[in-house]
Design an enzyme around this catalytic site. Structure first.
Site, PDB file in Angstrom:
ATOM      1  N   HIS A   1     -46.090  24.564 -18.569  1.00  0.00           N
ATOM      2  CA  HIS A   1     -44.707  24.821 -19.027  1.00  0.00           C
ATOM      3  C   HIS A   1     -43.898  25.577 -17.973  1.00  0.00           C
ATOM      4  CE1 HIS A   1     -46.188  23.731 -23.071  1.00  0.00           C
ATOM      5  NE2 HIS A   1     -47.205  24.535 -22.797  1.00  0.00           N
TER       6      HIS A   1
ATOM      7  N   SER B   1     -27.304  22.839   6.491  1.00  0.00           N
ATOM      8  CA  SER B   1     -26.077  22.679   5.713  1.00  0.00           C
ATOM      9  C   SER B   1     -24.885  22.567   6.666  1.00  0.00           C
ATOM     10  CB  SER B   1     -25.885  23.883   4.785  1.00  0.00           C
ATOM     11  OG  SER B   1     -24.572  23.926   4.279  1.00  0.00           O
TER      12      SER B   1
ATOM     13  N   LYS C   1     -28.976  27.888   5.917  1.00  0.00           N
ATOM     14  CA  LYS C   1     -29.775  27.008   5.067  1.00  0.00           C
ATOM     15  C   LYS C   1     -30.835  26.236   5.851  1.00  0.00           C
ATOM     16  CE  LYS C   1     -29.517  26.237   1.334  1.00  0.00           C
ATOM     17  NZ  LYS C   1     -28.643  25.281   0.623  1.00  0.00           N
TER      18      LYS C   1
ATOM     19  N   GLU D   1     -36.874  16.194  -1.427  1.00  0.00           N
ATOM     20  CA  GLU D   1     -35.827  15.976  -2.425  1.00  0.00           C
ATOM     21  C   GLU D   1     -35.505  14.494  -2.546  1.00  0.00           C
ATOM     22  OE1 GLU D   1     -32.388  18.632  -2.238  1.00  0.00           O
ATOM     23  OE2 GLU D   1     -33.548  19.941  -0.925  1.00  0.00           O
TER      24      GLU D   1
END
Length: 532
Positions: free
Chosen positions: A225, A346, A352, A359
């Site tokens: 969970h 970025s 970043k 992803e």
């Protein structure tokens, strides 16, 4: 339309084309390589026909001119040619040229069988085989001219063969329809694609097992969970993905067994009255046997549905791996650091460093699933036997294969370029009372019923929460206040290291069990432990 009108129409088209600059003219005969430019391994592209690139200087006006002059190979009963809109809408050569290698393989086997059965002469067979060899050479060299007026890969090759060798080529389609021809090509293509995917799966498995070997003994929090649950060895978790990938490969192998039957000779749907030998062509193309039912042979695409279903399950597994590593690369977890070589930045935020490849692995799983849904929807309402709708089975299949191979390859690349942050992980281990279940096992070993043990340990955790401490920090007196069976040996069960040592069931995260799993995969994947 009279001949003079046709001539005027052709001249008008030529004048209109002359007014359009070469840089703005739309290229009609596009290469499928444009679709697949981002593939990582060109040799695998070539095996599936994805990286064929025709020469760029191709006179599209001449192709249009020839389209107005050449009749269709099926055009005997027609008095009018199809309109340009119909031509564009019904062509498939823009993508099914990826099947060229398999189409030529099938035609060679078919021609040899026709000669063996006395349906064509050996001289005609030899002319056909030599012509097909030359066509294959031209395609590989980028010299072959694909024509939209010839509709698909089959008609392009056959018509070119006819231009090349004349009358013998007209005998090649004896006892064959495009219905069984395309099914044969497609099954051969899928068979090769499955081998390519299985090879990519093995590469990822090897990359994961090498990560396992580099991180022996590293304990991480296990989650259910997305909440802290029990301590597990990182090796154990990584091997879970290796096991999933093995089942993915198994599904593909099972699919390959079922698709490896030959439709060639089923013709349009009813077979043929000519004395062909379907077993000969099946053997020549390394199929298990000819398909028993000619109607089934040309009409069903269940082999593609099964193939894309297997790809979709693989994509789900890769997506879960991607999700886990994206989370672990975040500041909140900090469990892994990807190298710069597999990260992006970025455009606005200078600090970043994003794990974009994983992803996109997560995101591209949607494409693979969507390709399956497209095929399911395509097939659901079709009566027997062949329907033109089935032309639409190629692009989703090509996309599914291209995408899943890319996902597997970049996942392996990412795995080879990450570092697990051991200090950060060790600092994170105390939180969450990960040894609580092991403490319950202690009480079970003291003959306390598990439900009672569960309640006692639950109250122990509550005491720890109130004191802001861990279970191993509780004194023996505090533990005895919860149950008199607690004794000094309880501390052999507390703490994540002790908890790991207590796991002993087959397949568990215990050190000995995991070591056995590692040995199994090192042997199976033939990994050299001494190599990095």
């Amino acid at each position: 339309m009279c001949n003079s009108s046709k001539t005027l129409a052709v001249v008008a088209v030529f004048l209109m084309e002359s007014l359009v600059s070469a840089s703005s003219r739309t290229q009609i005969l596009s290469s499928p390589a444009d679709i697949f430019l981002n593939r990582a391994t060109e040799s695998r592209q070539a095996s599936l026909g994805f990286n064929y690139r025709p020469k760029p200087k191709q006179n599209t006006f001449l192709c249009k001119m020839s389209a107005s002059k050449e009749g269709k190979l099926w055009g005997g009963r027609f008095e009018e040619s199809v309109t340009e809109a119909v031509e564009k809408f019904t062509e498939s050569i823009s993508y099914d040229k990826a099947l060229y290698k398999h189409d030529i393989m099938g035609s060679k086997a078919h021609a040899s069988m026709l000669a063996q059965q006395g349906l064509i002469s050996t001289s005609d067979r030899d002319s056909i085989l030599q012509g097909l060899d030359e066509i294959e050479r031209q395609i590989k060299a980028g010299e072959f001219v694909w024509r939209t007026d010839r509709e698909d890969v089959h008609m392009n090759i056959e018509a070119t063969l006819t231009d090349m060798i004349g009358e013998p080529a007209k005998k090649l389609h004896t006892a064959r329809s495009r219905n069984d021809q395309v099914q044969t090509d497609f099954r051969l293509w899928c068979r090769d694609a499955i081998d390519t995917i299985i090879g990519s799966i093995k590469c990822l498995q090897i990359a994961l097992v090498k990560l396992v070997l580099k991180n022996e003994g590293l304990i991480i929090p296990g989650y259910t969970h997305l909440q802290r649950a029990q301590p597990v060895l990182l090796q154990h978790l990584l091997l879970a993905y290796v096991e999933q990938l093995e089942r993915d490969a198994g599904r593909l192998l099972d699919c390959k067994v079922r698709l490896n039957f030959c439709p060639l000779g089923a013709c349009a749907l009813a077979g043929t009255g000519l004395p062909i030998d379907r077993f000969m062509t099946s053997d020549a193309l390394k199929f298990a046997a000819p398909m028993r039912n000619s109607i089934d042979a040309v009409s069903d695409r269940d082999f593609v549905l099964e193939f894309l279903s297997a790809n979709s399950i693989t994509a789900i597994h890769l997506s879960r791996l991607g999700e886990e590593w994206v989370l672990w690369a975040s500041e909140e977890f900090g469990f892994i650091t990807p190298s710069d070589s597999v990260s992006t930045g970025s455009s606005i935020m200078p600090q970043k460093k994003n794990p974009d490849p994983m992803e996109l692995v997560r995101g591209k799983s949607a494409r693979v699933i969507g390709d399956l849904v497209t095929l399911l929807t395509l097939c659901k309402g079709l009566p027997l036997a062949y329907n033109r709708d089935l032309q639409e089975d190629k692009e989703p299949t090509f996309d599914s294969v291209k995408t899943i191979v890319g996902m597997l390859e970049v996942s392996a690349e990412f795995a080879q370029n990450i570092t697990f942050n051991k200090e950060r992980i060790q600092k994170a281990l105390p939180a969450g009372h990960l040894d609580a279940t092991t403490l319950a096992d202690y009480l079970v070993n003291k003959q306390i019923p598990f439900r009672t043990s569960h309640d006692i340990v639950g109250r122990a955790v509550a005491l720890c929460v109130s004191k802001n401490c861990q279970l191993q920090d509780l004194s023996l007196d505090e533990l005895k206040s919860l149950s008199p069976v607690f004794d000094e040996d309880v501390y052999e069960y507390l703490g994540v290291e002790n908890a790991i040592r207590k796991f002993c069931s087959y397949g568990s995260t215990g050190s000995a069990c995991v070591a056995s799993q590692v040995d199994y995969w090192v042997t199976k994947l033939e990994i050299d432990r001494s190599s990095p």
